[in-house]
Design an enzyme around this catalytic site. Structure first.
Site, PDB file in Angstrom:
ATOM      1  N   ALA A   1       0.836  -1.204   0.000  1.00 14.13           N
ATOM      2  CA  ALA A   1       0.000   0.000   0.000  1.00 14.13           C
ATOM      3  C   ALA A   1       0.873   1.258   0.000  1.00 14.13           C
ATOM      4  CB  ALA A   1      -0.922  -0.007   1.215  1.00 14.13           C
TER       5      ALA A   1
ATOM      6  N   SER B   1       8.802  -2.954  -0.601  1.00 16.65           N
ATOM      7  CA  SER B   1       8.141  -3.576  -1.765  1.00 16.65           C
ATOM      8  C   SER B   1       8.464  -5.049  -1.934  1.00 16.65           C
ATOM      9  CB  SER B   1       8.563  -2.841  -3.043  1.00 16.65           C
ATOM     10  OG  SER B   1       7.631  -1.868  -3.354  1.00 16.65           O
TER      11      SER B   1
ATOM     12  N   CYS C   1       3.329 -12.677   0.070  1.00 13.37           N
ATOM     13  CA  CYS C   1       2.562 -13.796  -0.498  1.00 13.37           C
ATOM     14  C   CYS C   1       3.478 -14.902  -1.022  1.00 13.37           C
ATOM     15  CB  CYS C   1       1.670 -13.306  -1.645  1.00 13.37           C
ATOM     16  SG  CYS C   1       0.792 -11.785  -1.265  1.00 13.37           S
TER      17      CYS C   1
ATOM     18  N   VAL D   1       8.017   4.773  12.731  1.00 12.49           N
ATOM     19  CA  VAL D   1       7.267   5.952  13.199  1.00 12.49           C
ATOM     20  C   VAL D   1       6.581   5.569  14.504  1.00 12.49           C
ATOM     21  CG1 VAL D   1       5.363   7.528  12.697  1.00 12.49           C
ATOM     22  CG2 VAL D   1       6.979   6.902  10.893  1.00 12.49           C
TER      23      VAL D   1
ATOM     24  N   ASP E   1      -3.632  -3.206   4.680  1.00 14.51           N
ATOM     25  CA  ASP E   1      -4.153  -4.070   5.747  1.00 14.51           C
ATOM     26  C   ASP E   1      -4.570  -3.304   7.004  1.00 14.51           C
ATOM     27  OD1 ASP E   1      -3.654  -6.222   4.154  1.00 14.51           O
ATOM     28  OD2 ASP E   1      -2.102  -7.114   5.421  1.00 14.51           O
TER      29      ASP E   1
ATOM     30  N   ASN F   1      -2.936  -3.195  -2.646  1.00 14.95           N
ATOM     31  CA  ASN F   1      -2.413  -2.515  -3.839  1.00 14.95           C
ATOM     32  C   ASN F   1      -3.410  -1.501  -4.382  1.00 14.95           C
ATOM     33  OD1 ASN F   1       0.333  -3.508  -4.974  1.00 14.95           O
ATOM     34  ND2 ASN F   1      -0.624  -5.305  -4.067  1.00 14.95           N
TER      35      ASN F   1
HETATM   36  P1  FAD Z   1       2.302  -4.851   4.848  1.00 22.60           P
HETATM   37  O1  FAD Z   1       2.699  -5.679   3.689  1.00 22.60           O
HETATM   38  O2  FAD Z   1       2.129  -5.507   6.170  1.00 22.60           O
HETATM   39  O3  FAD Z   1       3.335  -3.664   4.982  1.00 22.60           O
HETATM   40  C1  FAD Z   1       3.280  -2.775   6.045  1.00 22.60           C
HETATM   41  C2  FAD Z   1       4.693  -2.325   6.334  1.00 22.60           C
HETATM   42  O4  FAD Z   1       4.653  -1.327   7.317  1.00 22.60           O
HETATM   43  C3  FAD Z   1       5.551  -3.462   6.907  1.00 22.60           C
HETATM   44  O5  FAD Z   1       6.669  -3.630   6.079  1.00 22.60           O
HETATM   45  C4  FAD Z   1       5.916  -2.968   8.314  1.00 22.60           C
HETATM   46  O6  FAD Z   1       7.234  -3.325   8.663  1.00 22.60           O
HETATM   47  C5  FAD Z   1       5.763  -1.475   8.182  1.00 22.60           C
HETATM   48  N1  FAD Z   1       5.401  -0.788   9.419  1.00 22.60           N
HETATM   49  C6  FAD Z   1       4.439  -1.114  10.302  1.00 22.60           C
HETATM   50  N2  FAD Z   1       4.373  -0.202  11.298  1.00 22.60           N
HETATM   51  C7  FAD Z   1       5.327   0.712  11.042  1.00 22.60           C
HETATM   52  C8  FAD Z   1       5.756   1.889  11.693  1.00 22.60           C
HETATM   53  N3  FAD Z   1       5.162   2.314  12.815  1.00 22.60           N
HETATM   54  N4  FAD Z   1       6.785   2.597  11.168  1.00 22.60           N
HETATM   55  C9  FAD Z   1       7.393   2.177  10.018  1.00 22.60           C
HETATM   56  N5  FAD Z   1       7.028   1.068   9.356  1.00 22.60           N
HETATM   57  C10 FAD Z   1       6.002   0.348   9.854  1.00 22.60           C
HETATM   58  N6  FAD Z   1      -2.539 -11.594   0.012  1.00 22.60           N
HETATM   59  C11 FAD Z   1      -3.114 -11.954  -1.163  1.00 22.60           C
HETATM   60  O7  FAD Z   1      -3.911 -11.159  -1.725  1.00 22.60           O
HETATM   61  N7  FAD Z   1      -2.810 -13.144  -1.773  1.00 22.60           N
HETATM   62  C12 FAD Z   1      -1.935 -14.029  -1.222  1.00 22.60           C
HETATM   63  O8  FAD Z   1      -1.663 -15.087  -1.799  1.00 22.60           O
HETATM   64  C13 FAD Z   1      -1.344 -13.703   0.027  1.00 22.60           C
HETATM   65  N8  FAD Z   1      -0.467 -14.542   0.618  1.00 22.60           N
HETATM   66  C14 FAD Z   1       0.122 -14.189   1.795  1.00 22.60           C
HETATM   67  C15 FAD Z   1       1.019 -15.082   2.391  1.00 22.60           C
HETATM   68  C16 FAD Z   1       1.611 -14.747   3.591  1.00 22.60           C
HETATM   69  C17 FAD Z   1       2.557 -15.722   4.238  1.00 22.60           C
HETATM   70  C18 FAD Z   1       1.338 -13.493   4.208  1.00 22.60           C
HETATM   71  C19 FAD Z   1       1.998 -13.123   5.510  1.00 22.60           C
HETATM   72  C20 FAD Z   1       0.465 -12.605   3.626  1.00 22.60           C
HETATM   73  C21 FAD Z   1      -0.156 -12.950   2.413  1.00 22.60           C
HETATM   74  N9  FAD Z   1      -1.073 -12.078   1.801  1.00 22.60           N
HETATM   75  C22 FAD Z   1      -1.674 -12.442   0.616  1.00 22.60           C
HETATM   76  C23 FAD Z   1      -1.424 -10.786   2.421  1.00 22.60           C
HETATM   77  C24 FAD Z   1      -0.594  -9.660   1.836  1.00 22.60           C
HETATM   78  O9  FAD Z   1       0.765  -9.964   1.944  1.00 22.60           O
HETATM   79  C25 FAD Z   1      -0.913  -8.378   2.599  1.00 22.60           C
HETATM   80  O10 FAD Z   1      -2.295  -8.143   2.499  1.00 22.60           O
HETATM   81  C26 FAD Z   1      -0.169  -7.179   2.037  1.00 22.60           C
HETATM   82  O11 FAD Z   1       1.209  -7.362   2.181  1.00 22.60           O
HETATM   83  C27 FAD Z   1      -0.607  -5.919   2.772  1.00 22.60           C
HETATM   84  O12 FAD Z   1       0.145  -4.837   2.327  1.00 22.60           O
HETATM   85  P2  FAD Z   1       0.301  -3.543   3.241  1.00 22.60           P
HETATM   86  O13 FAD Z   1       1.220  -2.651   2.513  1.00 22.60           O
HETATM   87  O14 FAD Z   1      -1.022  -3.060   3.641  1.00 22.60           O
HETATM   88  O15 FAD Z   1       0.948  -4.077   4.590  1.00 22.60           O
END
Ligand code: FAD
Length: 448
Positions: A13, A40, A44, A82, A286, A308
């Site tokens: 995101a 990035s 998954c 943060v 998320d 995304n």
């Molecule tokens: P995240 O990917 O969780 O990224 C958030 C980032 O923020 C992290 O890197 C974290 O370190 C950082 N962060 C958090 N708090 C702070 C802070 N206070 N300061 C600085 N940085 C911070 N989804 C699907 O659609 N299909 C799939 O097949 C699928 N398979 C998956 C398999 C696994 C094993 C896992 C764990 C997840 C899977 N997912 C899948 C879910 C998908 O990976 C997540 O929905 C997606 O990564 C969410 O993206 P995001 O950017 O919202 O959060």
């Protein structure tokens, strides 16, 4: 006039939003703070890294901080967390995790994209070496390294959701003896039980010890604090690797402390522009709520597909455009070995709990023409409203080519189509791909 953008969280995101803002404004200052060492990455892909189907963790990284600065002029600061948002002064307190120093950074527009964290039960020894959760790429690398170094032989996976099922496949592939425990009566609770039974059967046939209606109660170690076993409310299971796949919760602590409104499910409440309750602060991925098109309320659904799209919409609006996110249907796919699994919209249990009158059809057919080499089973369960036969949900399990058929149903629900519409949709056919009546249409015909 140039603006200063700050983004918290450097994965799907966060970086999606950053890239969109950069495409729109070449000169705006964009800084992303990410507490883990990576940006990035594909969480998954981690089960396939652990299974050995992906040979190196680096392959799961789409863009590194170096690529972001060199190719996009986006400053992505890893190992920076943060820890506070001050919405009145429009600044965030950032901790440099390497230097152990904190500093304030101001913003004109802020995006919270902090993702979700795995649920961990509050039991002693849960942080023992060998007990893992999967979330960031770093967490996947730790499991991968542990497996390389310690060559575990007996794994216990706690939780039979999609992460549990994917990890069961991965660890089986690596030759481990695998036990999956789940406190429910069936795995993959986003499906109805009648569909899940085929998955349970397939897991057991592949050699998984599936322990249902059992809860984790303790982690056991020896005198050297080495992992020995897990205890459930029913038995003692030897283990030298434990994976916790017990669901996730949105990372909202800093948002909540800043006074930003959360929704009932605990995620940051956003509108269809991904705006939070405080001006100049957006949330995506998320950590943020998603409006469920059929349930007509904000939900917490942690999926990369949604994160995304959230990122793109938030980035677009932060850049000054006017984009709206239409909402979600809870569409998801996974697989266990050769069994593909898919769902969208409402399952029967959800339709019932909403008090919705519905019709349901469950059909068994074949993924290709029955005579074509390699043809296998496919089972489709389709739900439609009773009054007007509008499609409201589906679940599919079956052999190769089954799962992505869910997309046809997603399109039908999104277009508010009926079972009759789906029956007459001009879907493709040739023997190596389908029957002349696609299984999705066979199910739809039963509802008409
Ligand atoms: P995240 O990917 O969780 O990224 C958030 C980032 O923020 C992290 O890197 C974290 O370190 C950082 N962060 C958090 N708090 C702070 C802070 N206070 N300061 C600085 N940085 C911070 N989804 C699907 O659609 N299909 C799939 O097949 C699928 N398979 C998956 C398999 C696994 C094993 C896992 C764990 C997840 C899977 N997912 C899948 C879910 C998908 O990976 C997540 O929905 C997606 O990564 C969410 O993206 P995001 O950017 O919202 O959060």
């Amino acid at each position: 006039m140039s603006k200063k953008i700050v983004i918290i969280g450097g994965d799907a995101a966060g970086m999606g939003a950053a890239s969109k803002i950069r495409r729109t404004h070449k000169n705006w200052e964009i800084t992303v703070f990410e507490k883990s060492p990576h940006t990035s990455y594909s969480a998954c892909g981690m089960p396939y890294l652990i299974a050995g189907q992906v040979d190196r963790p680096e392959k799961l990284i789409a863009r590194s901080p170096e690529t972001f600065i060199n190719d996009y002029n986006i400053q992505a600061k890893t190992l920076h967390e943060v820890i506070q948002i001050d919405p009145d002064k429009q600044k965030v307190l950032v901790k440099d995790l390497e230097k152990d120093e904190a500093f304030w950074e101001s913003y004109d527009k802020l995006l919270i994209a902090t993702g979700a964290s795995p649920n961990k039960p509050a039991i002693p020894k849960i942080n023992t070496q060998g007990v893992f959760c999967l979330s960031t790429l770093q967490s996947g690398i730790e499991v991968w390294q542990f497996m390389e170094k310690h060559k575990p032989k007996k794994a216990v996976i706690v939780g039979g959701g999609y992460i549990g099922v994917e990890m069961a496949e991965a660890l089986l592939e690596k030759g481990l003896e695998v036990t999956v425990i789940d406190r429910s009566a069936y795995v993959m609770k986003t499906l109805d039980q009648d569909m899940s039974e085929d998955i349970c059967q397939s897991m057991r046939k592949a050699g998984i010890h599936l322990m249902l209606e059992e809860s984790l109660t303790a982690i056991e170690t020896d005198e050297n604090h080495q992992l020995q076993a897990v205890k459930t409310d029913k038995k003692h299971i030897p283990a030298d690797l434990v994976i916790l796949g017990m669901g996730v919760k949105p990372n909202t602590k800093i948002a909540e402390e800043a006074g930003i409104k959360l929704c009932d499910t605990g995620a940051v409440l956003v509108n269809d522009k991904m705006e939070t309750s405080i001006s100049n602060i957006w949330a995506a991925g998320d950590c943020a709520s998603s409006y469920h098109i059929l349930k007509e309320k904000p939900m917490f659904i942690a999926l990369g597909t949604i994160a995304n799209k959230h990122g793109l919409i938030a980035g677009s609006n932060m850049a000054g455009e006017n984009s709206t996110f239409p909402g979600v249907l809870g569409t998801a796919i996974t697989r266990f070995n050769e069994l593909e699994i898919a769902r969208t919209g409402l399952k029967e249990l959800e339709a019932k709990s909403m008090g919705l009158a519905y019709k349901v059809a469950t059909i068994n057919s074949s993924n290709y023409a029955g005579y074509y080499p390699g043809a296998g089973k496919i089972k489709v369960k389709l739900l439609a409203r009773k009054d007007n036969l509008q499609i409201i949900g589906a679940q599919i399990i079956g052999k190769k080519g089954s799962a992505k058929r869910i997309d046809t149903i997603v399109a039908a629900i999104s277009a508010k189509q009926t079972a009759q519409d789906l029956t007459m949709m001009d879907l493709a056919y040739a023997p190596p791909f389908s029957n002349v009546w696609d299984p999705v249409q066979i199910a739809a015909r039963q509802l008409v």
